[in-house]
Design a protein around this motif. Sequence first.
Motif, short mmCIF file in Angstrom:
data_model
loop_
_atom_site.label_atom_id
_atom_site.label_comp_id
_atom_site.label_asym_id
_atom_site.label_seq_id
_atom_site.Cartn_x
_atom_site.Cartn_y
_atom_site.Cartn_z
N GLN A 196 0.82 -1.21 0.00
CA GLN A 196 0.00 0.00 0.00
C GLN A 196 0.86 1.26 0.00
N LEU A 197 1.91 1.28 0.82
CA LEU A 197 2.81 2.43 0.83
C LEU A 197 3.51 2.57 -0.52
N ALA A 198 3.87 1.44 -1.13
CA ALA A 198 4.49 1.46 -2.45
C ALA A 198 3.53 2.02 -3.50
N LEU A 199 2.28 1.61 -3.42
CA LEU A 199 1.28 2.11 -4.36
C LEU A 199 1.10 3.62 -4.21
N ASP A 200 1.07 4.09 -2.97
CA ASP A 200 0.96 5.54 -2.74
C ASP A 200 2.11 6.29 -3.41
N LEU A 201 3.33 5.74 -3.32
CA LEU A 201 4.48 6.37 -3.97
C LEU A 201 4.35 6.31 -5.49
N CYS A 202 3.87 5.19 -6.02
CA CYS A 202 3.72 5.04 -7.47
C CYS A 202 2.66 5.96 -8.05
N ILE A 203 1.64 6.24 -7.26
CA ILE A 203 0.60 7.17 -7.73
C ILE A 203 1.20 8.55 -7.92
N LYS A 204 2.13 8.92 -7.06
CA LYS A 204 2.80 10.22 -7.19
C LYS A 204 3.79 10.23 -8.35
N LYS A 205 4.59 9.18 -8.46
CA LYS A 205 5.58 9.08 -9.54
C LYS A 205 6.02 7.64 -9.69
N LEU A 206 5.82 7.09 -10.87
CA LEU A 206 6.21 5.71 -11.13
C LEU A 206 7.73 5.60 -11.25
N PRO A 207 8.31 4.59 -10.62
CA PRO A 207 9.75 4.36 -10.78
C PRO A 207 10.02 3.62 -12.09
N ASP A 208 11.28 3.55 -12.45
CA ASP A 208 11.67 2.76 -13.62
C ASP A 208 11.58 1.27 -13.30
N VAL A 209 11.92 0.92 -12.05
CA VAL A 209 11.97 -0.48 -11.62
C VAL A 209 11.39 -0.61 -10.22
N VAL A 210 10.72 -1.72 -9.97
CA VAL A 210 10.28 -2.08 -8.61
C VAL A 210 10.93 -3.41 -8.26
N LEU A 211 11.66 -3.44 -7.14
CA LEU A 211 12.17 -4.68 -6.58
C LEU A 211 11.18 -5.06 -5.48
#
Length: 123
Positions: A35-50
Amino acid sequence: MKSCLIVDDSRVIRKVARQILESTGFSCEEAENGQLALDLCIKKLPDVVLLDWNMPVMNGLDFMRTMRQLPGGDKTVVVFCTIENDLEHIQQAINSGANEYIMKPFDADIIRGKFSQLGLIEK
């Protein structure tokens, strides 16, 4: 500079992965659950997710499926990094949209090798 979001409920795993990835030139952010990761992705998607699989609040598979629905989410590279190493889990991750899969425990050579295979870094 390419960006990587490290998603794992273990602070130690996040720290080790961050050190490895920053040494290869990535900027890194961390999240302790999906959920915290999704919140960050909504703001700005990274190039990669580990991405870890088993986490509280939102697991890795649910996070990835939801992130893939975001505008541009289909372009983010997702590398599962988990102890779930049976063929069924690997197939489920790949069929659900993961680009690659790393088993825990990992080291710098494993991460660099996988990221190199994906064209994210040079050997």
